[in-house]
Design an enzyme around this catalytic site. Structure first.
Site, mmCIF file in Angstrom:
data_model
loop_
_atom_site.group_PDB
_atom_site.id
_atom_site.type_symbol
_atom_site.label_atom_id
_atom_site.label_comp_id
_atom_site.label_asym_id
_atom_site.label_seq_id
_atom_site.Cartn_x
_atom_site.Cartn_y
_atom_site.Cartn_z
ATOM 1 N N GLU A 136 0.786 -1.112 0.292
ATOM 2 C CA GLU A 136 -0.296 0.011 0.385
ATOM 3 C C GLU A 136 1.221 1.183 -0.087
ATOM 4 O O GLU A 136 0.318 2.097 -1.176
ATOM 5 C CB GLU A 136 -1.085 0.068 1.186
ATOM 6 C CG GLU A 136 -1.796 -1.129 0.958
ATOM 7 C CD GLU A 136 -3.292 -0.793 0.366
ATOM 8 O OE1 GLU A 136 -3.112 -0.303 -0.274
ATOM 9 O OE2 GLU A 136 -4.200 -1.860 0.222
ATOM 10 N N ASP A 276 -4.096 -9.740 -7.651
ATOM 11 C CA ASP A 276 -4.838 -8.585 -9.373
ATOM 12 C C ASP A 276 -3.561 -7.995 -9.869
ATOM 13 O O ASP A 276 -2.774 -7.968 -11.166
ATOM 14 C CB ASP A 276 -5.906 -7.078 -8.881
ATOM 15 C CG ASP A 276 -5.917 -6.900 -7.555
ATOM 16 O OD1 ASP A 276 -4.377 -6.832 -6.766
ATOM 17 O OD2 ASP A 276 -6.959 -6.115 -6.995
ATOM 18 N N GLU A 369 -19.308 -5.168 -3.450
ATOM 19 C CA GLU A 369 -17.403 -5.435 -3.187
ATOM 20 C C GLU A 369 -17.499 -7.378 -4.048
ATOM 21 O O GLU A 369 -16.748 -7.125 -4.335
ATOM 22 C CB GLU A 369 -17.121 -5.946 -2.211
ATOM 23 C CG GLU A 369 -15.591 -6.177 -1.952
ATOM 24 C CD GLU A 369 -14.338 -4.315 -2.362
ATOM 25 O OE1 GLU A 369 -14.718 -3.994 -2.897
ATOM 26 O OE2 GLU A 369 -13.270 -5.108 -2.173
HETATM 27 C C1 DMJ Z 1 -6.065 1.179 -5.372
HETATM 28 O O1 DMJ Z 1 -5.855 1.259 -4.063
HETATM 29 C C2 DMJ Z 1 -5.673 0.299 -6.238
HETATM 30 O O2 DMJ Z 1 -5.898 0.058 -7.272
HETATM 31 C C3 DMJ Z 1 -5.358 -1.540 -5.964
HETATM 32 O O3 DMJ Z 1 -3.809 -2.034 -6.822
HETATM 33 C C4 DMJ Z 1 -6.080 -1.994 -5.948
HETATM 34 N N1 DMJ Z 1 -7.317 -1.452 -4.497
HETATM 35 C C5 DMJ Z 1 -7.275 -0.121 -5.018
HETATM 36 C C6 DMJ Z 1 -7.946 0.493 -5.236
HETATM 37 O O4 DMJ Z 1 -9.728 -0.396 -5.189
#
Ligand code: DMJ
Length: 574
Positions: A136, A276, A369
């Site tokens: 993050e 992802d 979600e």
């Molecule tokens: C963001 O912090 C980034 O896009 C991350 O890769 C996935 N989640 C959040 C947004 O949904």
């Protein structure tokens, strides 16, 4: 012959720079242009409503609580679902301001950008006793800083000449150095958590996620390229290679793993949470750094996703060892996939998956979600919508690639929903429950870094006129520069490609003017295929993977993705 990897690189450039097209062919209808202008202004107002409220009620703390008009120092909470080991004495790092920097430039607000850069230069410190999530902090803070540093230096118009002295880069380097102890493991896989002041703590958990250790390369690679210090890129690359070596014989990865032993903990995975951006970064690293290895890893991984996770336009989860389906759930995070598919060249597949997400968005007004595909209902405990950007992001890419006005309509309905359901006096609030539209007191920083940015870019072409960018997973733009590309052997330059030389520099040329679109008209053009599901074999022949294998039928695999509006793209080297 036109090597496959080169075609793919070409496609990327084709897909992300529509504004450089031959205008006479691709001029959109004036009705849609007028609509885009109006929507652009609406999104601008949304951004400033979120930004001004943050600056008034929350800055210099991390994020805004829009219902109570207060703040949260949430950088230390991100990814910490049980809120353990929270710092006693942490007062925020102006997270939302850092995340807003690149958006301010895209909106053309150089004055506010300059003020923000000045404030951060004088006040931001990372020597704080806060346990942060490496992933993050990397995508939001390091990514925000390196992107803003480049934006601050790339044009003389950005800042008053001479006023910027690389302060953001110094901050980024300081932060990057604080990340490095996390990589000190027998496997090279980084710990998920690190204390910014004290480094690794003795009883730290050894569990991390695939995206946690596989999506650091864009930001850390960029930091190395900017500073000339190779340690950041090496650490991220070593972790990525180790992770890839842990794939199953089906080329699948799990979701969580142990950084000390290198063993998988959770074998089920998909394209959503925990995984992802791993896929996203393999491909985007290939665009940014041009390293062959990234393409090889991405291509195998992408084909495995298409083969084992895909069910028609949907993606479920599967066990990495057997490929057997595990969970049949749509998650909001998966909505980034069609955007990635546009970059890969699988536009038809991207469109069909995107349509399904739009359908769910329209059913609820926003995206839940988690949605249970087998029961056609919202997951009982994951009913929230925290202002996520992924569907806007895919809509932006699909519009850029096709110029189909339908995507403008999708963007419009998203803008309307966000204003209707989530706008409050003190900013934009997350939705706690999409079935009741009850709100939650949190405006996530990615709403400014991504959601507003992608919606704005959907309605605006200016930012992409003169420069090509890769957007990080947090929406921070990094320019695609020839200097950062691994040199392509001369043989990869197609002989029939026209580089127009002006003053010894390669000038951008429109694919339209080279009559590359539509490509099906002649057999030789038929060789220029875009899809990653199209595989050149050892004899130089070409084949398309079957629908079952890749979700692309043999016709669309071999077809260039030109829209009715005539968008095809162009080749450029910067
Ligand atoms: C963001 O912090 C980034 O896009 C991350 O890769 C996935 N989640 C959040 C947004 O949904």
């Amino acid at each position: 012959m036109f090597p496959h990897k080169f075609r793919t690189l070409l496609t990327i450039f084709l897909a992300i720079s529509p504004a450089l097209l031959d205008q006479s062919v691709s001029e959109p209808d004036s009705h849609w242009e007028a609509k885009r202008r109006l929507l652009r202004e609406k999104v601008r107002r949304m951004f400033y409503h979120a930004y001004d409220n943050y600056m008034t009620h929350a800055f210099p703390h991390d994020e805004l609580r829009p219902l109570t008009k207060t703040y949260t120092d949430s950088l230390s909470e991100l990814g910490n679902l049980k809120l353990e080991h929270l710092p006693q004495d942490y007062n925020g790092s102006a997270l939302t301001l850092i995340e807003s920097l690149s958006s301010l430039i895209i909106l053309g607000n150089n004055t506010e950008f300059e003020k923000a850069v000045l404030w951060l230069s004088e006040n931001l410190k990372f020597d704080v006793d806060a346990r942060i999530n490496l992933f993050e902090c990397n995508i939001r803070v390091l990514g925000g800083l390196v992107s803003a540093h480049i934006l601050a230096t790339e044009s003389t118009n950005r800042l008053v000449p001479g006023s910027y002295k690389n302060e953001l880069l110094f901050l980024a380097k300081d932060l990057g150095e604080r990340f490095l102890p996390a990589f000190d493991t027998p496997t090279g896989l980084p710990y998920a958590w690190i204390n910014l002041k004290y480094g690794l703590t003795a009883d730290e958990t050894t569990e991390t996620s695939t995206s946690g250790c596989g999506s650091l390369i864009l930001e850390m690679g960029t930091l190395s390229r900017l500073t000339g210090d190779p340690r950041f890129e090496s650490a991220a690359l070593r972790a990525l290679r180790k992770l890839w070596s842990m794939r199953s014989s089906l080329n699948l990865l799990g979701t969580t793993l142990d950084v000390e032993t290198g063993e998988w903990i959770e074998h089920s995975s998909g394209i959503g949470a925990g995984v992802d951006s791993f896929y996203e970064y393999l491909f985007k690293a290939y665009i940014l750094f041009g390293k062959e290895d990234y393409w090889r890893m991405f291509h195998s991984a992408y084909l495995a996703v298409q083969k084992y996770f895909r069910h028609g336009p949907w993606y479920h989860e599967a066990d990495m060892r057997t490929g057997k389906a595990t969970y049949w759930q749509l998650t909001s995070l998966q909505a980034f996939w069609p955007g990635l598919q546009v970059l890969v060249g699988d536009i038809a597949a991207a469109n069909s998956t995107h349509r399904e997400f739009v359908h769910v968005w329209k059913k609820f007004g926003v995206l839940p979600e988690r949605y249970l595909l087998d029961h056609q209902m919202v997951h009982p405990t994951e009913k929230y919508y925290p202002l996520r950007p992924e569907l806007a992001e895919s809509t932006f890419y699909l519009y850029q690639a096709t110029k189909d006005p339908w995507y403008i309509e999708v963007g419009e309905s998203m803008v309307n929903s966000l204003n209707l359901y989530t706008k409050v006096k003190g900013g934009f609030a997350s939705v706690r429950d999409v079935t009741t539209m009850q709100l939650e007191d949190h405006q996530h920083s990615f709403f400014l870094a991504e959601t507003c940015k992608y919606l704005y870019l959907l309605f605006d072409d200016q930012f992409l006129v003169n420069q090509n960018y890769v957007f990080t997973t947090e929406g921070h733009p990094l320019p695609v520069m020839r200097d950062w590309q691994e040199r392509l052997p001369e043989t990869f330059i197609p002989t029939n490609w026209t580089f127009v030389k002006t003053d010894e520099r390669t000038r951008r040329v429109s694919a339209m003017s080279l009559q590359l679109c539509p490509a099906l008209s002649t057999p030789s053009h038929g060789q220029r295929m875009e899809s990653a599901c199209h595989v050149p074999d050892a004899r130089g022949n070409h084949r398309c993977l079957t629908d079952e294998d890749c979700g692309i039928d043999s016709t669309s695999c071999r077809r260039r993705s030109c829209s009715m509006a005539g968008y095809c793209g162009l080749w450029l080297f910067l």
